[in-house]
Design an enzyme around this catalytic site. Structure first.
Site, PDB file in Angstrom:
ATOM      1  CB  THR A  13     -83.540  98.715  29.221  1.00 32.33           C
ATOM      2  OG1 THR A  13     -84.677  97.841  29.201  1.00 32.33           O
ATOM      3  CG2 THR A  13     -82.592  98.348  28.092  1.00 32.33           C
ATOM      4  N   GLY A  14     -84.228  98.306  32.587  1.00 40.37           N
ATOM      5  CA  GLY A  14     -85.133  98.747  33.642  1.00 40.37           C
ATOM      6  C   GLY A  14     -84.403  99.364  34.818  1.00 40.37           C
ATOM      7  CB  VAL A  16     -83.798  96.305  39.388  1.00 42.54           C
ATOM      8  CG1 VAL A  16     -82.840  95.356  40.106  1.00 42.54           C
ATOM      9  CG2 VAL A  16     -84.899  96.753  40.348  1.00 42.54           C
ATOM     10  CG  LEU A  85     -86.079  89.759  33.724  1.00 44.17           C
ATOM     11  CD1 LEU A  85     -86.177  88.265  33.476  1.00 44.17           C
ATOM     12  CD2 LEU A  85     -86.384  90.540  32.454  1.00 44.17           C
ATOM     13  CG  ASP A  86     -92.580  93.862  36.155  1.00 46.22           C
ATOM     14  OD1 ASP A  86     -92.576  94.852  36.912  1.00 46.22           O
ATOM     15  OD2 ASP A  86     -93.581  93.158  35.949  1.00 46.22           O
ATOM     16  CB  CYS A 149     -86.791  97.484  48.435  1.00 43.99           C
ATOM     17  SG  CYS A 149     -88.492  98.000  48.115  1.00 43.99           S
ATOM     18  CG  HIS A 246     -87.532 101.813  51.235  1.00 43.74           C
ATOM     19  ND1 HIS A 246     -87.834 102.813  50.340  1.00 43.74           N
ATOM     20  CD2 HIS A 246     -87.836 100.636  50.612  1.00 43.74           C
ATOM     21  CE1 HIS A 246     -88.311 102.264  49.228  1.00 43.74           C
ATOM     22  NE2 HIS A 246     -88.318 100.951  49.368  1.00 43.74           N
TER      23      HIS A 246
END
Length: 355
Positions: A13-14, A16, A85-86, A149, A246
């Protein structure tokens, strides 16, 4: 035709995780099989559990998948598990899945410095996957990390130059990083970034300076990573009001003297071919590096989506009065800089017969 492999996504759900799902939804080699999130989201259909923030709609294939908790028992049938995941929770969860014999490809920072874990940018160092070939074949479980990243964009042109002209001595980089790189929660507040540039991203400079040395390093005969500890890398990182992409302003010096000519530097980047291209991987870019000759390119809005975000654009290549050369690099931070990198790593493993 080879059977499609079952893919799981942790942190579905995040930010990434959502990108993983978007890129996997119509993938020819992988099917979305398990979606994992917190206990608050478990037992809900994905469409009801997620606050979707991608520019495309929630893929139909994902909408009705029932979300499960991020436990090894839930993912035991997966051929590969992608982790969005974080870092606060990734360490223990990814280790549990690895210990259960699963192949985990992680976007989190937790294991990047582990001496047994490959840190891979698929346009650069898929040869480092040799360290985990045996553990994958023997079903002992494996963690593979993709890079930070901003590191992902930087190392691609550096690798092209290193392969052609030998070791580099010094790299200075100043980044202008998109807000999507900060994720959704807490992310970057609009009041902080509008009409503003934030000249600090916690931990970012240290990641760039260290990760570059592992990624551009080698693997010895004992399957041990050899870092380029003699390479000097100095980074300054800034958050700017751009959605994706970036931009990095790079100055560098070769060890060899005199350095190659300007045209030789451009040709080395233009002609560079990565292993996923040679293997015919589904997501591999047509060109790893696009060398742009316009004086005002690359630009995030115009160039970030080249080859669906899997390619890197380099422009303003010119001689540097202090070092040897300077140039500007642009990469799509949520594709080749995050979820797309993980997927291209999995495609490489599949092409090598490891999945």
């Amino acid at each position: 035709m080879a059977p499609v492999k079952k893919a799981g996504v942790l942190g579905a759900t995040g930010s990434v995780g959502q990108k993983f799902i978007l890129l996997l939804s119509d993938h020819p080699d992988f099917e979305l099989f398990k979606l994992g999130a917190s206990s608050r989201s478990a037992s809900k259909a994905y469409k009801d559990a997620v606050k979707w923030r991608q520019t495309a709609n929630v893929p139909e294939k994902a909408q009705d998948i029932i979300v499960v908790e991020c436990k090894a028992s839930e993912f035991k049938e997966c051929d590969v598990v992608f982790s969005g995941l974080d870092s606060d929770v990734a360490g223990d969860i990814e280790k549990e899945l690895k210990d259960a014999g699963l192949v985990v490809i992680s976007n989190a920072k937790n294991y990047r410095r582990d001496p047994e874990v490959p840190l891979v940018v698929p346009l650069v160092n898929t040869t480092h996957l040799s360290v985990v070939e045996q553990s994958i074949k023997s079903k002992k479980g494996t963690i593979i990390c993709n890079s930070n990243c901003s590191t992902a964009g930087l190392v691609v042109p550096l690798k092209a130059l290193q392969d052609k002209f030998g070791e580099l001595e010094t790299v200075n980089v100043t980044t202008l990083q998109a807000i999507s790189g900060a994720g959704f929660s807490p992310g970057v507040l609009g009041i902080d970034i509008l009409d503003n540039i934030i000249p600090y991203i916690s931990g970012e400079e240290e990641k760039l300076e260290w990760e570059t040395k592992k990624i551009l390093g080698s693997v010895d005969n004992n399957l041990t990573f050899k870092l380029l500890n003699d390479l000097k890398v100095s980074a300054q990182c800034n958050r700017v009001a751009v959605s994706d992409g970036h931009l990095e302003c790079v100055s560098m010096k070769f060890k060899q003297s005199p350095p190659p000519s300007l045209e030789e530097v451009k040709a080395a980047m233009r002609d560079y071919v990565c292993e996923p291209q040679k293997l015919g991987c589904s997501s591999a870019p047509k060109h790893s590096i696009y060398v742009l000759e316009e004086p005002d390119r690359p630009q995030p809005r115009l160039d970030r989506s080249r080859d669906n975000g899997y390619a890197v654009s380099v422009g303003r290549i010119r001689e540097d009065p202090v070092l040897d050369y300077k140039f500007v690099v642009l990469s799509h931070n949520t594709v080749i800089g995050a979820a797309g990198s993980g997927i291209l790593i999995a495609e490489t493993l599949l092409a090598k017969g490891l999945l």
